[in-house]
Design a protein around this motif. Structure first.
Motif, PDB file in Angstrom:
ATOM      1  N   TRP A  74       0.829  -1.203   0.000  1.00  0.00           N
ATOM      2  CA  TRP A  74       0.000   0.000   0.000  1.00  0.00           C
ATOM      3  C   TRP A  74       0.866   1.257   0.000  1.00  0.00           C
ATOM      4  N   VAL A  75       1.970   1.235   0.727  1.00  0.00           N
ATOM      5  CA  VAL A  75       2.854   2.402   0.736  1.00  0.00           C
ATOM      6  C   VAL A  75       3.401   2.658  -0.666  1.00  0.00           C
ATOM      7  N   GLU A  76       3.755   1.600  -1.361  1.00  0.00           N
ATOM      8  CA  GLU A  76       4.234   1.783  -2.733  1.00  0.00           C
ATOM      9  C   GLU A  76       3.121   2.361  -3.608  1.00  0.00           C
ATOM     10  N   GLY A  77       1.900   1.894  -3.425  1.00  0.00           N
ATOM     11  CA  GLY A  77       0.779   2.466  -4.156  1.00  0.00           C
ATOM     12  C   GLY A  77       0.583   3.943  -3.840  1.00  0.00           C
ATOM     13  N   MET A  78       0.763   4.310  -2.576  1.00  0.00           N
ATOM     14  CA  MET A  78       0.655   5.715  -2.182  1.00  0.00           C
ATOM     15  C   MET A  78       1.695   6.559  -2.898  1.00  0.00           C
ATOM     16  N   ARG A  79       2.921   6.063  -2.940  1.00  0.00           N
ATOM     17  CA  ARG A  79       3.992   6.811  -3.615  1.00  0.00           C
ATOM     18  C   ARG A  79       3.665   7.030  -5.089  1.00  0.00           C
ATOM     19  N   LEU A  80       3.186   5.981  -5.751  1.00  0.00           N
ATOM     20  CA  LEU A  80       2.860   6.083  -7.178  1.00  0.00           C
ATOM     21  C   LEU A  80       1.711   7.056  -7.414  1.00  0.00           C
ATOM     22  N   ALA A  81       0.690   6.990  -6.565  1.00  0.00           N
ATOM     23  CA  ALA A  81      -0.454   7.886  -6.719  1.00  0.00           C
ATOM     24  C   ALA A  81      -0.053   9.334  -6.477  1.00  0.00           C
ATOM     25  N   ILE A  82       0.757   9.561  -5.450  1.00  0.00           N
ATOM     26  CA  ILE A  82       1.201  10.923  -5.141  1.00  0.00           C
ATOM     27  C   ILE A  82       2.024  11.494  -6.293  1.00  0.00           C
ATOM     28  N   GLN A  83       2.936  10.710  -6.818  1.00  0.00           N
ATOM     29  CA  GLN A  83       3.756  11.174  -7.942  1.00  0.00           C
ATOM     30  C   GLN A  83       2.869  11.561  -9.121  1.00  0.00           C
ATOM     31  N   SER A  84       1.879  10.731  -9.427  1.00  0.00           N
ATOM     32  CA  SER A  84       0.977  11.012 -10.531  1.00  0.00           C
ATOM     33  C   SER A  84       0.139  12.261 -10.268  1.00  0.00           C
ATOM     34  N   THR A 108       7.091   6.606   7.647  1.00  0.00           N
ATOM     35  CA  THR A 108       6.272   6.660   6.441  1.00  0.00           C
ATOM     36  C   THR A 108       5.530   7.982   6.345  1.00  0.00           C
ATOM     37  N   ALA A 109       4.937   8.406   7.450  1.00  0.00           N
ATOM     38  CA  ALA A 109       4.220   9.682   7.468  1.00  0.00           C
ATOM     39  C   ALA A 109       5.156  10.838   7.146  1.00  0.00           C
ATOM     40  N   ALA A 110       6.347  10.826   7.740  1.00  0.00           N
ATOM     41  CA  ALA A 110       7.307  11.909   7.495  1.00  0.00           C
ATOM     42  C   ALA A 110       7.770  11.918   6.046  1.00  0.00           C
ATOM     43  N   GLU A 111       7.986  10.735   5.480  1.00  0.00           N
ATOM     44  CA  GLU A 111       8.397  10.644   4.068  1.00  0.00           C
ATOM     45  C   GLU A 111       7.320  11.224   3.153  1.00  0.00           C
ATOM     46  N   LEU A 112       6.086  10.811   3.350  1.00  0.00           N
ATOM     47  CA  LEU A 112       5.006  11.280   2.492  1.00  0.00           C
ATOM     48  C   LEU A 112       4.740  12.776   2.680  1.00  0.00           C
TER      49      LEU A 112
END
Length: 264
Positions: A74-84, A108-112
């Motif tokens: 899910w974290v990887e999905g979050m990264r992809l969605a945010i980038q898009s 994770t929260a700090a990274e995002l």
């Protein structure tokens, strides 16, 4: 446009435009947040698969990322969605659920948070954790008042160039210089799971129609807090509150907003 009339104008715009709000959220609240978005007039989508999140984020009017039930996939999905979303200029909201409870959740929260969210919406303990400041947490519940984290919220907003919304007895929304306080709400709301997640989802819907993130977040929190007050007046407990809350979000009118919104 003053603060109170602006609440109604944004709510009316959500109802008229029915923005598509892409949610990457947790298992506990999917039904709650989807129904709240529908009740307020938005169009919710709960899309998580890595294979489609980027494509879906690009066609949405807002993205809401909620870390309540984390997993590496899910974290990887979050990264992809945010980038898009960033590439497509789609505003996005971060809900750092439970930040401070575990190292994985906090990092994770700090990274995002460093990926340019339009709004970070959390309780006081979560905001303190994302800001890297001391603040005890108890799972996903705050042990701090919203007032106690306001200075940290202002610093975090300034350092990241974002808006931070701290929810509690009084909600505070700041971009580091401006501060808006929302006093609407009811204690019974804290007895319903995922009410903060619902707040984040509604912030996403309002961001889709209001480009000023301070105003969008403030107006969304007024609407939810006011709906909670009105629902509590008809409810015997948290079970019936959930039902009445959806009805109020669906039927809330201009006269009620103007008479009962408490925002400063």
């Amino acid at each position: 446009m003053d603060l109170i009339s602006g609440v109604w104008e944004s709510l009316k715009a959500v109802r008229e435009r029915s923005p598509l709000v892409h949610n990457i959220t947790n298992y506990v609240v999917m039904n709650n947040t989807a129904n709240a978005l529908l009740a307020v007039g938005a169009s919710p989508a709960m899309v998580h698969a890595r294979e489609e999140v980027a494509e879906f984020a690009a066609i949405s009017q807002a993205l809401v990322v909620n870390i309540g039930t984390l997993s590496p996939e899910w974290v990887e999905g979050m990264r992809l969605a945010i980038q898009s979303a960033r590439q497509s200029r789609v505003p996005w909201v971060l809900d750092p659920v439970g930040a401070g409870a575990t190292r994985y959740r906090t990092t994770t929260a700090a990274e995002l948070a460093r990926q340019a969210p339009a709004v970070i919406r959390g309780n006081a303990s979560e905001v303190l954790a994302v800001a890297g400041e001391a603040g005890a947490t108890r799972g996903v519940d705050s042990t701090q008042s919203s007032e106690a984290s306001l200075d940290a919220a202002r610093r975090l907003a300034s350092s990241l160039g974002t808006v931070v919304a701290v929810t509690g007895k009084t909600d505070y929304i700041t971009d580091g210089s401006r501060v808006v306080a929302v006093d609407n709400g009811h204690p019974l709301m804290s007895r319903v799971t995922g009410m903060g997640c619902t707040a984040s989802a509604l912030v996403g819907a309002f961001l889709a129609v209001e480009p000023d993130a301070v105003l969008a977040a403030s107006r969304a929190l007024v609407v939810l807090g006011l709906a909670g007050e009105l629902a509590a007046e008809q409810s015997k407990g948290p079970g019936s509150l959930q039902l009445h809350l959806l009805d109020v979000l669906h039927t809330l009118d201009e006269a009620t907003v103007c008479a009962r919104a408490r925002v400063r």
